[in-house]
Scaffold this active site. Structure first.
Site: not given
Ligand SMILES: *Cc1c(COP(=O)(O)O)cnc(C)c1O
Length: 387
Positions: A53, A106, A177, A202
């Site tokens: 962990r 998001y 982000d 992504k």
């Molecule tokens: C998908 C996404 C998230 C969340 O991520 P997860 O891996 O699904 O928890 C956060 N920010 C953006 C811009 C995203 O496209």
């Protein structure tokens, strides 16, 4: 359409954080599928590894790789993008603090923030396309600024360098982000951000087979604070997922170039199509922030949003594509299509969706790296029968 050279990115993508494994010479970092590590004596861990962990060598390699790609001091990997975002909140805030964030994040980020309101954290949403709106939002008590650029799905841009200066003048940290852009297109830390967060599900993952997240930081204290979150709250990825992500980042620059080229071609096709009312893509010269995109980004990305006029026509279009699969998520090698207002952003309150123009007539494309002729043909046949 690329505006910036590659400047060594591909070499870092393939090599940073990775050495041949000393025991056998294996060139690929092994999947250290182990929960614990044998110690040489009481409280004498070998090479710092104690319990998985806290740290795991596959994860360590991934973190070093991502830190190099974002130009940060260190990276900390988490089990999902949202787990990474929550780790930022836990590492930087205490009760009574305020967060100023972009108004088109998001959908899941907004849902997470609303959960945190229960614990006395206040969130204020501002239009971050205007840095002065950020200045106005930064009243005393603001500890953290949270931005996304380009935004999802409206493709609005935020001037990160200007916002970093404004946030720091007010004594707040800036978190960005960078999921949509990836470090190949834009490196927020070089523009002044303190923390960069990704849903590595992504583009970093790129093959629609991993859920993951990462925070990259610009200082040792933040690295320590985020590492403490991994250890104390435990939302860490397993070694197999870390291995898959390490394998994926090796081709990030190649994939992103292909995503950008395909999206540029499709944006022009859609822009000229009589059934399409509006195309939101920062690479189009008519995009209101095209100049900022040229300055801040190496290319314009693989995400396109189009307005087909009515919710019925949007539903009809996404039901007619054959190559573009109807699904949430983005950033994989395969093309996806969605109606964000009714899918990824359904959890955003209706009045806020309306305020920012996130209507159900918007269709979002995650343009993959298939043959662009086939992608254009698929969209053409879907639009021709849109009704
Ligand atoms: C998908 C996404 C998230 C969340 O991520 P997860 O891996 O699904 O928890 C956060 N920010 C953006 C811009 C995203 O496209």
């Amino acid at each position: 359409m690329h505006t910036l050279p590659d400047d060594g990115f591909g070499t870092l993508a393939i090599h940073a954080g990775q050495e041949p494994e000393p025991h056998s010479g294996a060139i690929m970092t092994p999947i250290y599928q182990t929960s614990t590590f044998v110690q040489d004596g009481v409280a004498q861990p070998r090479n710092g590894y104690e319990y998985a962990r806290m740290t795991n060598p596959t994860r360590t390699a991934l973190e070093a790789n991502l830190a190099a790609l974002e130009g940060g001091v260190a990276a900390r990997a988490f089990g999902s993008g949202l787990a990474a975002m929550e780790a930022i909140l836990k590492a930087t805030l205490s009760g009574g603090d305020r967060v100023v964030c972009g108004d088109n994040l998001y959908g899941g980020s907004e849902r997470l923030f609303r959960f945190w309101e229960r614990y006395g954290i206040e969130f204020e949403f501002i239009d971050s396309t205007d840095p002065e709106a950020l200045r106005a939002g930064l009243r005393p008590g603001a500890r953290l600024v949270f931005l996304e650029t380009p935004t999802n799905p409206l493709m609005r841009l935020t001037d990160l360098e200007a916002c970093a200066t404004i946030a720091h003048e007010a004594g707040a940290l800036l978190a960005v982000d960078n999921t949509f852009a990836t470090p190949w297109l834009q490196r927020p830390i070089e523009l002044g951000a303190d923390l960069v967060v990704h849903s590595s599900t992504k583009y970093l993952g790129g093959h629609s087979d991993v859920i993951g997240g990462v925070v990259v930081v610009n200082s040792d204290p933040l690295a320590e604070a985020l590492g403490w979150q991994q250890m104390a709250t435990g939302a860490v990825p397993g070694p197999m997922d870390c291995f898959l992500l390490l394998r994926s980042t090796k081709t990030l620059h190649v994939r992103m170039r292909a995503h950008c080229d395909n999206a540029a071609r499709i944006a022009v096709f859609l822009d000229e199509h009589p059934e399409v009312e509006r195309v939101l893509y920062p690479g189009l010269p008519a995009h209101p922030q095209h100049d900022l995109a040229r300055r801040q980004m190496r290319g314009f990305g693989g995400m396109i949003t189009l307005d087909v006029g009515t919710p019925e026509r949007a539903e009809s279009m996404v039901g007619r594509t054959r190559l573009f699969a109807l699904a949430e998520s983005l950033g994989g090698v395969e093309s996806l299509i969605s109606v964000p207002g009714r899918m990824t952003h359904a959890s955003v309150p209706a009045e806020r969706r309306e305020m920012m123009g996130l209507t159900d007539s918007l269709v979002r494309l995650s343009v993959g790296i298939e043959d662009p002729d086939d992608l254009v043909a698929d969209l053409a046949q879907a639009l021709d029968g849109i009704g």
